[in-house]
Structures are given as structure tokens and as C-alpha cells.
Design a protein around this motif. Structure first.
Motif, short mmCIF file in Angstrom:
data_model
loop_
_atom_site.label_atom_id
_atom_site.label_comp_id
_atom_site.label_asym_id
_atom_site.label_seq_id
_atom_site.Cartn_x
_atom_site.Cartn_y
_atom_site.Cartn_z
N ARG A 147 54.60 61.08 50.72
CA ARG A 147 52.68 60.86 50.13
C ARG A 147 52.76 60.43 50.69
O ARG A 147 52.50 59.76 51.63
CB ARG A 147 53.20 60.08 48.69
CG ARG A 147 54.16 61.11 47.52
CD ARG A 147 53.77 59.94 46.07
NE ARG A 147 55.58 59.72 46.70
CZ ARG A 147 55.87 58.48 45.79
NH1 ARG A 147 56.12 58.73 44.94
NH2 ARG A 147 57.66 58.53 45.66
N GLY A 174 49.56 66.07 48.42
CA GLY A 174 50.85 65.21 48.79
C GLY A 174 51.52 63.59 47.76
O GLY A 174 52.25 62.97 47.41
N GLY A 175 50.05 63.40 47.08
CA GLY A 175 49.57 61.60 46.26
C GLY A 175 49.78 60.83 46.54
O GLY A 175 49.86 61.27 48.25
N PHE A 176 49.45 59.51 46.16
CA PHE A 176 49.78 58.12 47.04
C PHE A 176 50.44 57.86 46.16
O PHE A 176 50.72 57.49 45.08
CB PHE A 176 47.88 57.92 47.07
CG PHE A 176 47.41 58.70 48.13
CD1 PHE A 176 46.81 58.51 48.82
CD2 PHE A 176 46.47 59.98 47.31
CE1 PHE A 176 45.88 59.03 50.54
CE2 PHE A 176 45.41 60.74 48.34
CZ PHE A 176 45.50 60.48 49.72
N SER A 215 57.74 56.81 50.14
CA SER A 215 57.15 57.46 49.74
C SER A 215 56.79 58.49 50.29
O SER A 215 56.17 59.53 49.67
CB SER A 215 55.34 57.31 51.56
OG SER A 215 56.71 57.52 52.58
#
Length: 138
Positions: A33, A19-21, A30
Motif C-alpha cells: 500500500r 494499493g490503498g494507503f 504497508s
């Protein structure tokens, strides 16, 4: 840059989070993420959205700064039930403490993994049985 190593109770693993950050300042959007928290961030800013966050990653800029442990405990006490990851300069000797504070996993650099091999981390994987409080209760 070499991929980070994820440490869990079963040992070293590749990162399966896709998901990434986003940093806390940008976390209002978000979109699935994870949220990156600095060790100086106030987790109360997330209190009304904890149920919708799947992953929070807390930075440990140096191994001697334990504020990330406090943040993890606060998030769990606030009701966060998602994945909680310590990232950065956490050493094998701190793994049991990280787990007791509420972290599910630790993200370390490949360089640190080479200096502190998997067996050093797995030695501390039975973190529930080896704290002094458990020994006192026995």
C-alpha cells in the motif's frame, strides 16, 4: 462521496492506484500500500525503506500551507523514486511548483476540479519551460 480527480501533465484522469494507503504511523506493515504523509510528518522515518515503497501521498490541508512541497523535495533528495502524489488543497496555480518539487501528480476533489477546470491545470503542464530560472538561462 465523489471520486477524486488525478491531475498529471496530460490533464485530468481517474485514479489508477489500486494499493490503498496507510498512515505513516502504520507504515511498518504497508504490504504494497502507499504511505500517507501529513504535512507535519518527518520523511526521515522512511529513509531506510524508500526503495520498497511504490507510492507516497502528501496531504495539503489548505492551499496556503507549503510544507508539502518541502516534504516532496526532501523525499526526492533522499532517493525516493516511486510515485509521489500531492493530495488535497492544491490549486492550479501551484501545479508547476508541485512538479518542480518532485510530485508526479496531484489528487484533487471533484468540487475543486469543477471550480478549476482541466484547461487551467494543463496551462501549467509545461512546467519545465516556464520557470524564471529557465528563462534566465536562455
Amino acid at each position: 462521496m465523489t471520486a477524486p480527480v488525478i491531475v498529471t501533465d496530460t490533464g485530468f484522469a481517474a485514479d489508477d492506484w489500486q494499493g490503498g494507503f496507510v498512515p505513516l504511523a502504520d507504515s511498518a506493515v504497508s504490504d504494497g500500500r502507499g504511505i500517507d504523509l501529513a504535512n507535519t510528518d518527518d520523511p526521515a522515518r522512511l529513509s531506510n525503506r524508500l526503495a520498497e515503497i511504490a507510492m507516497i501521498r502528501i496531504a495539503f490541508p489548505v492551499f496556503s500551507d507549503g510544507r508539502g512541497f518541502t516534504l516532496a523535495r526532501r523525499l526526492r533528495e533522499m532517493g525516493f523514486a516511486g510515485r509521489l502524489r500531492a493530495q488535497g488543497h492544491v490549486i492550479a496555480d501551484q501545479y508547476a511548483m508541485a512538479r518542480r518539487c518532485g510530485f508526479d501528480e496531484v489528487e484533487i476533489s471533484a468540487d475543486l476540479a469543477a471550480r478549476q477546470p482541466e484547461d487551467q491545470w494543463r496551462f501549467r503542464a509545461n512546467w519545465r519551460a516556464h520557470d524564471y530560472q529557465t528563462r534566465l538561462r536562455a
